[in-house]
Design a protein around this motif. Structure first.
Motif, PDB file in Angstrom:
ATOM      1  N   TYR A   1      -3.848  -4.834   8.843  1.00 31.69           N
ATOM      2  CA  TYR A   1      -4.212  -3.184   8.601  1.00 31.69           C
ATOM      3  C   TYR A   1      -2.851  -2.539   8.194  1.00 31.69           C
ATOM      4  N   TYR A   2      -3.112  -1.618   7.369  1.00 28.94           N
ATOM      5  CA  TYR A   2      -2.243  -0.232   6.897  1.00 28.94           C
ATOM      6  C   TYR A   2      -2.190   1.049   7.413  1.00 28.94           C
ATOM      7  N   ILE A   3      -1.688   1.402   8.475  1.00 27.98           N
ATOM      8  CA  ILE A   3      -1.441   2.769   8.428  1.00 27.98           C
ATOM      9  C   ILE A   3      -0.817   3.522   8.075  1.00 27.98           C
ATOM     10  N   ALA A   4      -0.970   5.182   8.076  1.00 27.82           N
ATOM     11  CA  ALA A   4       0.002   6.538   7.979  1.00 27.82           C
ATOM     12  C   ALA A   4      -0.395   7.572   8.606  1.00 27.82           C
ATOM     13  N   GLN A   5       0.444   8.401   8.752  1.00 24.66           N
ATOM     14  CA  GLN A   5      -0.156   9.361   9.044  1.00 24.66           C
ATOM     15  C   GLN A   5       0.363  10.863   8.527  1.00 24.66           C
ATOM     16  N   PHE A   6      -0.945  11.751   8.531  1.00 25.73           N
ATOM     17  CA  PHE A   6      -0.145  12.972   7.446  1.00 25.73           C
ATOM     18  C   PHE A   6      -0.362  14.047   8.226  1.00 25.73           C
ATOM     19  N   VAL A  11      -2.215  17.365   9.824  1.00 21.15           N
ATOM     20  CA  VAL A  11      -3.216  19.054   9.478  1.00 21.15           C
ATOM     21  C   VAL A  11      -3.521  19.939   9.959  1.00 21.15           C
ATOM     22  N   GLU A  12      -3.169  20.969   9.424  1.00 22.55           N
ATOM     23  CA  GLU A  12      -3.191  21.730  10.058  1.00 22.55           C
ATOM     24  C   GLU A  12      -3.901  23.296  10.836  1.00 22.55           C
ATOM     25  N   GLN A  13      -5.009  23.030   9.326  1.00 15.90           N
ATOM     26  CA  GLN A  13      -5.969  23.492   9.616  1.00 15.90           C
ATOM     27  C   GLN A  13      -7.259  22.608   8.771  1.00 15.90           C
ATOM     28  N   GLN A  14      -8.683  23.552   8.967  1.00 16.78           N
ATOM     29  CA  GLN A  14      -9.663  22.763   8.760  1.00 16.78           C
ATOM     30  C   GLN A  14      -9.513  22.802   6.767  1.00 16.78           C
ATOM     31  N   GLU A  15      -9.190  21.868   5.977  1.00 12.61           N
ATOM     32  CA  GLU A  15      -9.846  21.393   4.623  1.00 12.61           C
ATOM     33  C   GLU A  15     -10.546  20.394   4.182  1.00 12.61           C
ATOM     34  N   THR A  16     -10.574  20.318   3.026  1.00 10.24           N
ATOM     35  CA  THR A  16     -10.738  19.217   1.407  1.00 10.24           C
ATOM     36  C   THR A  16      -8.998  18.720   1.400  1.00 10.24           C
ATOM     37  N   ARG A  17      -9.318  17.689   1.892  1.00 11.08           N
ATOM     38  CA  ARG A  17      -7.946  17.153   1.310  1.00 11.08           C
ATOM     39  C   ARG A  17      -8.143  15.789  -0.163  1.00 11.08           C
ATOM     40  N   THR A  18      -7.162  15.310  -0.478  1.00 12.48           N
ATOM     41  CA  THR A  18      -7.156  14.439  -1.735  1.00 12.48           C
ATOM     42  C   THR A  18      -6.738  13.604  -1.469  1.00 12.48           C
ATOM     43  N   PHE A  19      -6.877  12.231  -0.937  1.00 13.42           N
ATOM     44  CA  PHE A  19      -6.159  11.115  -0.743  1.00 13.42           C
ATOM     45  C   PHE A  19      -6.052  10.571  -2.025  1.00 13.42           C
ATOM     46  N   THR A  20      -5.177   9.574  -2.490  1.00 10.69           N
ATOM     47  CA  THR A  20      -4.607   8.745  -3.398  1.00 10.69           C
ATOM     48  C   THR A  20      -3.402   7.919  -2.367  1.00 10.69           C
ATOM     49  N   ILE A  21      -3.979   6.102  -3.264  1.00 14.25           N
ATOM     50  CA  ILE A  21      -4.139   5.150  -2.355  1.00 14.25           C
ATOM     51  C   ILE A  21      -3.588   4.171  -3.336  1.00 14.25           C
ATOM     52  N   ASN A  22      -2.785   3.928  -3.367  1.00 16.64           N
ATOM     53  CA  ASN A  22      -2.490   2.698  -4.119  1.00 16.64           C
ATOM     54  C   ASN A  22      -2.455   1.169  -3.635  1.00 16.64           C
ATOM     55  N   VAL A  29       0.697  -1.122  -0.345  1.00 17.45           N
ATOM     56  CA  VAL A  29       0.276  -0.164  -0.150  1.00 17.45           C
ATOM     57  C   VAL A  29       0.807   1.581   0.217  1.00 17.45           C
ATOM     58  N   SER A  30       0.360   2.069  -0.438  1.00 15.37           N
ATOM     59  CA  SER A  30       1.986   3.626  -0.707  1.00 15.37           C
ATOM     60  C   SER A  30       0.652   4.716  -1.175  1.00 15.37           C
ATOM     61  N   GLY A  31       0.625   5.772  -1.277  1.00 14.70           N
ATOM     62  CA  GLY A  31      -0.061   6.695  -1.366  1.00 14.70           C
ATOM     63  C   GLY A  31       0.440   8.561  -0.626  1.00 14.70           C
ATOM     64  N   SER A  32      -0.621   8.912  -1.123  1.00 15.14           N
ATOM     65  CA  SER A  32      -0.217  10.655  -0.992  1.00 15.14           C
ATOM     66  C   SER A  32      -1.462  11.207  -0.596  1.00 15.14           C
ATOM     67  N   VAL A  33      -1.015  12.652  -0.233  1.00 15.78           N
ATOM     68  CA  VAL A  33      -2.197  13.477   0.572  1.00 15.78           C
ATOM     69  C   VAL A  33      -2.474  15.004  -0.154  1.00 15.78           C
ATOM     70  N   LYS A  34      -3.334  15.496  -0.836  1.00 17.52           N
ATOM     71  CA  LYS A  34      -2.747  16.674  -1.281  1.00 17.52           C
ATOM     72  C   LYS A  34      -3.840  17.825  -0.552  1.00 17.52           C
ATOM     73  N   PRO A  43       3.614  12.655   0.590  1.00 19.19           N
ATOM     74  CA  PRO A  43       3.716  11.365   0.254  1.00 19.19           C
ATOM     75  C   PRO A  43       3.145  10.050   1.794  1.00 19.19           C
ATOM     76  N   LEU A  44       2.303   8.952   1.630  1.00 19.81           N
ATOM     77  CA  LEU A  44       1.439   7.966   2.930  1.00 19.81           C
ATOM     78  C   LEU A  44       3.195   7.273   2.870  1.00 19.81           C
ATOM     79  N   SER A  45       3.462   7.371   4.306  1.00 19.14           N
ATOM     80  CA  SER A  45       3.957   5.998   4.816  1.00 19.14           C
ATOM     81  C   SER A  45       3.868   4.882   5.444  1.00 19.14           C
ATOM     82  N   PHE A  46       3.328   3.946   4.494  1.00 14.43           N
ATOM     83  CA  PHE A  46       2.157   3.322   5.126  1.00 14.43           C
ATOM     84  C   PHE A  46       3.117   2.001   6.158  1.00 14.43           C
ATOM     85  N   LYS A  47       2.824   1.071   7.446  1.00 18.74           N
ATOM     86  CA  LYS A  47       2.779   0.680   7.921  1.00 18.74           C
ATOM     87  C   LYS A  47       2.206  -0.843   8.574  1.00 18.74           C
ATOM     88  N   GLN A  48       2.642  -1.631   8.028  1.00 18.96           N
ATOM     89  CA  GLN A  48       1.294  -3.091   8.265  1.00 18.96           C
ATOM     90  C   GLN A  48       1.651  -2.907   9.557  1.00 18.96           C
TER      91      GLN A  48
END
Length: 144
Positions: free
Chosen positions: A106-111, A113-124, A80-85, A93-98
């Motif tokens: 499960y595969y989890i990653a942190q990112f 969140v400085e302010q309220q907003e809509t983010r676009t996630f891309t997960i591969n 699992v890999s991905g990014s958040v924009k 980039p999202l760094s997933f750990k199993q």
């Protein structure tokens, strides 16, 4: 770790309380006989001991994305890999750990969140020798 499994399963398979427009039902994508479940939330929703066990930073400015892959009712080991924009097109980039526990994977990653907003996630997700891509938007609210 048993409580971590329970929390992550609930977080992955249930409605997240972080979206302003209330997500309707679980979030998942189906690719043939494989289902990818995913959710996002602010890390302060985790109890301190659960965050520590999963080696996650618990902060009002840290989000978590949780992904699980199920085939024929069984969790799958995969890549699992991905990014958040953000709205300014800054991509992190999202760094997933199993995490494997009691028959669950499960595969989890942190990112940030400085302010309220809509983010676009891309997960591969690697499924059956092919990479499938999931893209979704999520409105996030840093904790108080």
């Amino acid at each position: 770790m048993g409580r971590l499994l329970s929390f992550l399963l609930v977080a992955c398979l249930s409605t997240t309380a972080l979206a302003a427009d209330a997500i309707k039902g679980e979030r998942k994508e189906v690719f043939g006989d494989t289902t990818v479940h995913y959710s996002t939330f602010i890390s302060t929703f985790l109890q301190p001991d659960i965050a520590k066990a999963a080696q996650l930073v618990r902060s009002k400015n840290q989000g978590v994305i949780n992904v699980s892959v199920i085939k024929a009712g069984k969790p799958q080991v995969t890549q699992v890999s991905g990014s958040v924009k953000d709205l300014s097109s800054r991509t992190v980039p999202l760094s997933f750990k199993q995490i494997t526990e009691q028959g669950a994977i499960y595969y989890i990653a942190q990112f940030p969140v400085e302010q309220q907003e809509t983010r676009t996630f891309t997960i591969n997700v690697a499924i059956g020798g092919k990479t499938e891509t999931i893209s979704f938007n999520q409105e996030l609210f840093p904790g108080e």
